[in-house]
Each structure stands twice: as structure tokens, then as C-alpha cells.
Design an enzyme around this catalytic site. Structure first.
Site, PDB file in Angstrom:
ATOM      1  N   HIS A  12     114.673 -25.856 102.248  1.00  0.00           N
ATOM      2  CA  HIS A  12     113.451 -25.449 101.531  1.00  0.00           C
ATOM      3  C   HIS A  12     113.960 -24.858 100.219  1.00  0.00           C
ATOM      4  CE1 HIS A  12     109.196 -23.519 101.648  1.00  0.00           C
ATOM      5  NE2 HIS A  12     109.747 -23.170 100.483  1.00  0.00           N
ATOM      6  N   CYS A  39     110.801 -25.108 109.662  1.00  0.00           N
ATOM      7  CA  CYS A  39     111.478 -24.674 108.444  1.00  0.00           C
ATOM      8  C   CYS A  39     111.499 -23.142 108.442  1.00  0.00           C
ATOM      9  CB  CYS A  39     110.763 -25.206 107.204  1.00  0.00           C
ATOM     10  SG  CYS A  39     111.368 -24.459 105.676  1.00  0.00           S
ATOM     11  N   ASN A  95     121.703 -24.126  95.366  1.00  0.00           N
ATOM     12  CA  ASN A  95     122.556 -25.089  96.044  1.00  0.00           C
ATOM     13  C   ASN A  95     121.712 -26.307  96.397  1.00  0.00           C
ATOM     14  OD1 ASN A  95     124.803 -23.315  96.032  1.00  0.00           O
ATOM     15  ND2 ASN A  95     123.977 -22.248  97.823  1.00  0.00           N
ATOM     16  N   HIS A 140     115.276 -23.034  97.229  1.00  0.00           N
ATOM     17  CA  HIS A 140     115.366 -21.579  97.021  1.00  0.00           C
ATOM     18  C   HIS A 140     116.345 -21.279  95.902  1.00  0.00           C
ATOM     19  CE1 HIS A 140     118.140 -22.835 100.203  1.00  0.00           C
ATOM     20  NE2 HIS A 140     118.983 -21.910  99.757  1.00  0.00           N
ATOM     21  N   HIS A 196     118.822 -18.396  94.498  1.00  0.00           N
ATOM     22  CA  HIS A 196     119.524 -17.147  94.809  1.00  0.00           C
ATOM     23  C   HIS A 196     119.580 -16.301  93.534  1.00  0.00           C
ATOM     24  CE1 HIS A 196     121.517 -18.532  98.652  1.00  0.00           C
ATOM     25  NE2 HIS A 196     121.303 -19.715  98.092  1.00  0.00           N
ATOM     26  N   GLY A 253     126.348 -27.348  99.152  1.00  0.00           N
ATOM     27  CA  GLY A 253     126.393 -26.219 100.079  1.00  0.00           C
ATOM     28  C   GLY A 253     125.027 -25.717 100.525  1.00  0.00           C
ATOM     29  N   ASP A 302     118.012 -11.640 100.938  1.00  0.00           N
ATOM     30  CA  ASP A 302     118.837 -12.527 101.770  1.00  0.00           C
ATOM     31  C   ASP A 302     119.383 -11.743 102.961  1.00  0.00           C
ATOM     32  OD1 ASP A 302     120.476 -15.425 101.106  1.00  0.00           O
ATOM     33  OD2 ASP A 302     121.273 -14.128 102.672  1.00  0.00           O
ATOM     34  N   CYS A 342     109.474 -21.613 105.589  1.00  0.00           N
ATOM     35  CA  CYS A 342     108.017 -21.728 105.788  1.00  0.00           C
ATOM     36  C   CYS A 342     107.560 -20.698 106.823  1.00  0.00           C
ATOM     37  CB  CYS A 342     107.643 -23.146 106.225  1.00  0.00           C
ATOM     38  SG  CYS A 342     107.606 -24.346 104.862  1.00  0.00           S
ATOM     39  N   HIS A 387     106.434 -26.449 100.428  1.00  0.00           N
ATOM     40  CA  HIS A 387     107.683 -26.897 101.037  1.00  0.00           C
ATOM     41  C   HIS A 387     108.283 -28.050 100.244  1.00  0.00           C
ATOM     42  CE1 HIS A 387     110.679 -27.623 104.185  1.00  0.00           C
ATOM     43  NE2 HIS A 387     110.484 -28.898 103.900  1.00  0.00           N
TER      44      HIS A 387
HETATM   45  P1  5GP Z   1     121.764 -21.976 101.025  1.00  0.00           P
HETATM   46  O1  5GP Z   1     123.149 -21.956 101.622  1.00  0.00           O
HETATM   47  O2  5GP Z   1     120.865 -22.955 101.718  1.00  0.00           O
HETATM   48  O3  5GP Z   1     121.756 -22.128  99.540  1.00  0.00           O
HETATM   49  O4  5GP Z   1     121.190 -20.518 101.252  1.00  0.00           O
HETATM   50  C1  5GP Z   1     120.456 -20.156 102.374  1.00  0.00           C
HETATM   51  C2  5GP Z   1     120.395 -18.642 102.380  1.00  0.00           C
HETATM   52  O5  5GP Z   1     119.388 -18.246 103.276  1.00  0.00           O
HETATM   53  C3  5GP Z   1     121.703 -17.981 102.850  1.00  0.00           C
HETATM   54  O6  5GP Z   1     122.191 -17.109 101.832  1.00  0.00           O
HETATM   55  C4  5GP Z   1     121.292 -17.239 104.117  1.00  0.00           C
HETATM   56  O7  5GP Z   1     121.937 -15.991 104.253  1.00  0.00           O
HETATM   57  C5  5GP Z   1     119.786 -17.091 103.938  1.00  0.00           C
HETATM   58  N1  5GP Z   1     119.039 -17.054 105.183  1.00  0.00           N
HETATM   59  C6  5GP Z   1     119.145 -17.916 106.217  1.00  0.00           C
HETATM   60  N2  5GP Z   1     118.282 -17.587 107.196  1.00  0.00           N
HETATM   61  C7  5GP Z   1     117.608 -16.492 106.762  1.00  0.00           C
HETATM   62  C8  5GP Z   1     116.571 -15.692 107.345  1.00  0.00           C
HETATM   63  O8  5GP Z   1     116.083 -15.907 108.447  1.00  0.00           O
HETATM   64  N3  5GP Z   1     116.138 -14.641 106.593  1.00  0.00           N
HETATM   65  C9  5GP Z   1     116.641 -14.355 105.349  1.00  0.00           C
HETATM   66  N4  5GP Z   1     116.136 -13.297 104.712  1.00  0.00           N
HETATM   67  N5  5GP Z   1     117.611 -15.100 104.778  1.00  0.00           N
HETATM   68  C10 5GP Z   1     118.094 -16.148 105.479  1.00  0.00           C
HETATM   69 ZN    ZN Z   2     109.713 -24.929 104.211  1.00  0.00          ZN
END
Ligand code: 5GP
Ligand code: ZN
Length: 114
Positions: A98, A4, A87, A100, A102, A93, A30, A7, A46
Site C-alpha cells: 500500500h 492490507c 520503496n 507509503h 517514509h 525493498g 512507524d 487499509c 489503496h
Molecule cells: P516498506 O518496507 O514497505 O517500505 O515499509 C513498510 C513499513 O511499515 C516498515 O517501516 C514497517 O516497520 C512498517 N509497518 C509494518 N507493519 C506496521 C504496522 O502494523 N503498524 C505500523 N505503524 N507500521 C508498520
Molecule cells: Zn491498502
């Protein structure tokens, strides 16, 4: 949880720009910001997505929103406004499995879906 990304960020195995950390919650920038301020706020536990939230997580989710406000204040946008997005699942989307939150701010976030 093995494999993950978030994680691994929590464990420090993947670098991140942290903006807040306590024993239960981490916030970091991000990697692909969609706004001048784009911070991800995550539980250290997690939880794959909102779907897997359990009764015992209700206090944790409340704390996450308090942390979001604290960060918004530190970033100087508490009174200007900001948007919080979670999301969930394929149609929602969600790309990282994990939970999160935004935190988006720093410009007028005009393109509203709801
Ligand atoms: P989701 O689309 O799952 O709601 O958002 C995942 C977010 O995680 C995306 O905005 C993407 O840019 C961010 N993200 C993905 N991998 C990494 C990473 O390794 N480091 C950071 N800081 N953000 C990440
Ligand atoms: Zn995780």
C-alpha cells in the site's frame, strides 16, 4: 482492500499512533522506527505501489508532500532537514503493498545511497 495492513490501520482495525488525518491522507508512526522521527504518510485510497499510480492520483501525491511538510513543521524539523523515502517493488525493498512515504528525521541521516 482486504488483508492490507495499512487499509486495516485506516479503518481502525489495527491500532496506530496517528499524527495527521484528513479525508484522503493518513499519517502514523512507524512501528519499527529507523530514526527518532519515523512517520508513514499514506493515501487512504489503496494504491499498491508507485507502479500503479494513475493520472488521477497526481494531485493526491502532491497533497501528500504538502502534508509531509506540515508534519515536519509540527515535529520541529522543517529547517533541520528530513528525508522522504518511497520503496517500490522487490528490488526497492517494499514490504507493505500500500503506497507509503517514509518521513525520517531527528538525527543526521548520514548513510546516503544517492
Ligand atoms: P516498506 O518496507 O514497505 O517500505 O515499509 C513498510 C513499513 O511499515 C516498515 O517501516 C514497517 O516497520 C512498517 N509497518 C509494518 N507493519 C506496521 C504496522 O502494523 N503498524 C505500523 N505503524 N507500521 C508498520
Ligand atoms: Zn491498502
Amino acid at each position: 482492500m482486504e488483508n492490507c495492513i495499512f487499509c486495516k490501520i485506516i479503518k481502525g482495525e489495527i491500532p496506530s499512533t496517528k499524527v495527521y488525518e484528513d479525508d484522503e491522507i493518513l499519517a502514523f508512526k512507524d512501528i519499527q522506527p529507523a530514526a527518532p522521527i519515523h512517520i508513514l504518510v499514506i493515501p487512504k485510497k489503496h494504491i499498491p505501489s508507485l507502479v500503479q499510480l494513475e493520472k488521477e492520483d497526481e494531485i493526491l501525491v502532491g497533497k501528500i508532500y504538502t502534508v509531509i511538510n506540515k508534519i515536519a513543521e509540527e515535529q520541529g524539523v522543517l529547517n533541520k532537514g528530513y528525508r522522504v523515502i518511497v520503496n517500490c517493488g522487490k528490488d526497492g525493498g517494499q514490504e507493505v503493498g500500500h503506497l507509503h512515504f517514509h518521513l525520517l528525521a531527528g538525527k543526521s541521516l548520514g548513510e546516503k545511497i544517492v
